[in-house]
Design a protein around this motif. Structure first.
Motif, short mmCIF file in Angstrom:
data_model
loop_
_atom_site.label_atom_id
_atom_site.label_comp_id
_atom_site.label_asym_id
_atom_site.label_seq_id
_atom_site.Cartn_x
_atom_site.Cartn_y
_atom_site.Cartn_z
N UNK A 7 0.82 -1.22 0.00
CA UNK A 7 0.00 0.00 0.00
C UNK A 7 0.85 1.26 0.00
N UNK A 8 1.96 1.24 0.76
CA UNK A 8 2.83 2.41 0.80
C UNK A 8 3.52 2.59 -0.56
N UNK A 9 3.94 1.48 -1.17
CA UNK A 9 4.57 1.56 -2.48
C UNK A 9 3.63 2.16 -3.51
N UNK A 10 2.37 1.73 -3.47
CA UNK A 10 1.37 2.25 -4.41
C UNK A 10 1.11 3.73 -4.15
N UNK A 11 1.03 4.09 -2.87
CA UNK A 11 0.78 5.48 -2.50
C UNK A 11 1.90 6.40 -2.99
N UNK A 12 3.15 5.95 -2.80
CA UNK A 12 4.31 6.79 -3.11
C UNK A 12 4.81 6.64 -4.54
N UNK A 13 4.32 5.62 -5.25
CA UNK A 13 4.79 5.42 -6.61
C UNK A 13 6.16 4.78 -6.69
N UNK A 14 6.51 3.96 -5.68
CA UNK A 14 7.79 3.24 -5.70
C UNK A 14 7.51 1.75 -5.56
N UNK A 15 8.47 0.96 -5.94
CA UNK A 15 8.28 -0.49 -5.89
C UNK A 15 8.43 -1.02 -4.46
N UNK A 16 7.83 -2.14 -4.21
CA UNK A 16 7.98 -2.79 -2.89
C UNK A 16 9.43 -3.22 -2.71
N UNK A 17 10.09 -3.56 -3.81
CA UNK A 17 11.50 -3.94 -3.73
C UNK A 17 12.33 -2.77 -3.22
N UNK A 18 12.01 -1.56 -3.68
CA UNK A 18 12.73 -0.37 -3.22
C UNK A 18 12.53 -0.17 -1.73
N UNK A 19 11.29 -0.31 -1.25
CA UNK A 19 11.00 -0.13 0.17
C UNK A 19 11.72 -1.18 1.01
N UNK A 20 11.79 -2.39 0.53
CA UNK A 20 12.50 -3.44 1.27
C UNK A 20 14.00 -3.13 1.30
N UNK A 21 14.51 -2.58 0.21
CA UNK A 21 15.93 -2.22 0.17
C UNK A 21 16.20 -1.08 1.14
N UNK A 22 15.31 -0.10 1.21
CA UNK A 22 15.47 1.00 2.16
C UNK A 22 15.49 0.47 3.59
N UNK A 23 14.71 -0.57 3.84
CA UNK A 23 14.71 -1.19 5.16
C UNK A 23 16.05 -1.87 5.42
N UNK A 24 16.55 -2.58 4.43
CA UNK A 24 17.82 -3.32 4.58
C UNK A 24 18.99 -2.38 4.89
#
Length: 254
Positions: A7-24
């Motif tokens: 949901x956050x990826x869709x809201x921000x227009x970024x991929x879930x892979x990007x968000x997971x990488x930011x977490x890593x």
């Protein structure tokens, strides 16, 4: 309001892979992990992601963004004001390029005339803006706003011939420096030539030249990793060699 990765990826227009990488890499951690193992993001994380995307839009590296947003002294409101100023600068540069294209179309169609200076206004502004984004903070802290502003104004007023000359000089500096580096002597005639070419290149940007400022810039090439990486990209140690050559050239050796 809370969001899953999707949901956050869709809201921000970024991929879930990007968000997971930011977490890593520790730049954007989720607020919590729910009982099903899903990452859950809250308002604080949404605001953090907005800041990250602002910085990415301005061309800032992830390593630098992480250093900025995770700093204890990070001020979200001040950061947004800074973003706004930089975005306004980008808008100004885009407006200049658009106006430049419109004028060029008019010239080609025979509706208007266009001076050589007008043909390159947008490109020169982009060069200034790119330099400000990459090195503006450090250069302004070292030399002051007045010096940098005068230098920017000088770039704006450059003729096409002058622009071509500084491009040629920049290439000569790199070529001569590489040849001088091979013998390993920063006091050699070839190293002296590289330093002299570097001075000539600088004078197209600086309104006033001084040996002290030239030597100080040479030291910055070594101290600042971005400058160092530029000179060391072909041969490690080149930034230090250029620094030493300039110190000898200016007589500023200790």
């Amino acid at each position: 309001m809370e969001y899953t990765v999707q949901k956050l990826g869709k809201l921000a227009g970024v991929s879930t892979r990007t968000l997971r990488y930011y977490d890593e890499i520790g730049i954007l951690k989720p607020a919590r992990i729910n009982s099903s193992g899903y990452r859950i993001y809250g308002q604080r994380e949404v605001d953090r992601l907005q800041q990250i995307l602002f910085y990415r839009e301005l061309g800032v590296s992830l390593d630098n963004i992480k250093e900025i947003v995770t700093s204890p002294s990070f001020d979200g409101a001040s950061a947004l004001k800074e973003h706004r100023e930089k975005l306004l600068g980008k808008r100004t540069q885009l407006d200049l390029l658009i106006a430049n294209v419109d004028k060029t179309i008019g010239r080609i169609e025979g509706r208007i005339s266009m001076t050589d200076k007008e043909k390159f206004e947008g490109f020169k502004q982009k060069m200034i803006d790119d330099n400000e984004t990459k090195y503006g903070k450090e250069i302004r802290e070292k030399y002051g706003d007045d010096v940098v502003n005068k230098s920017n104004e000088k770039v704006k007023n450059m003729t096409q011939e002058e622009h071509e000359e500084i491009t040629r000089l920049a290439e000569q500096v790199i070529k001569t420096l590489a040849e001088a580096f091979k013998n390993g002597d920063p006091a050699s005639p070839l190293a002296h030539k590289a330093a002299d070419l570097h001075k000539k290149w600088l004078t197209y940007y600086w309104t006033e030249y001084s040996k002290e400022a030239h030597a100080g810039l040479a030291q910055m090439y070594v101290d600042d990793e971005r400058f160092k990486a530029y000179y060391d990209k072909e041969q490690p140690g080149t930034a230090e060699f250029l620094r030493d050559a300039i110190l000898i050239y200016t007589g500023m050796t200790k």
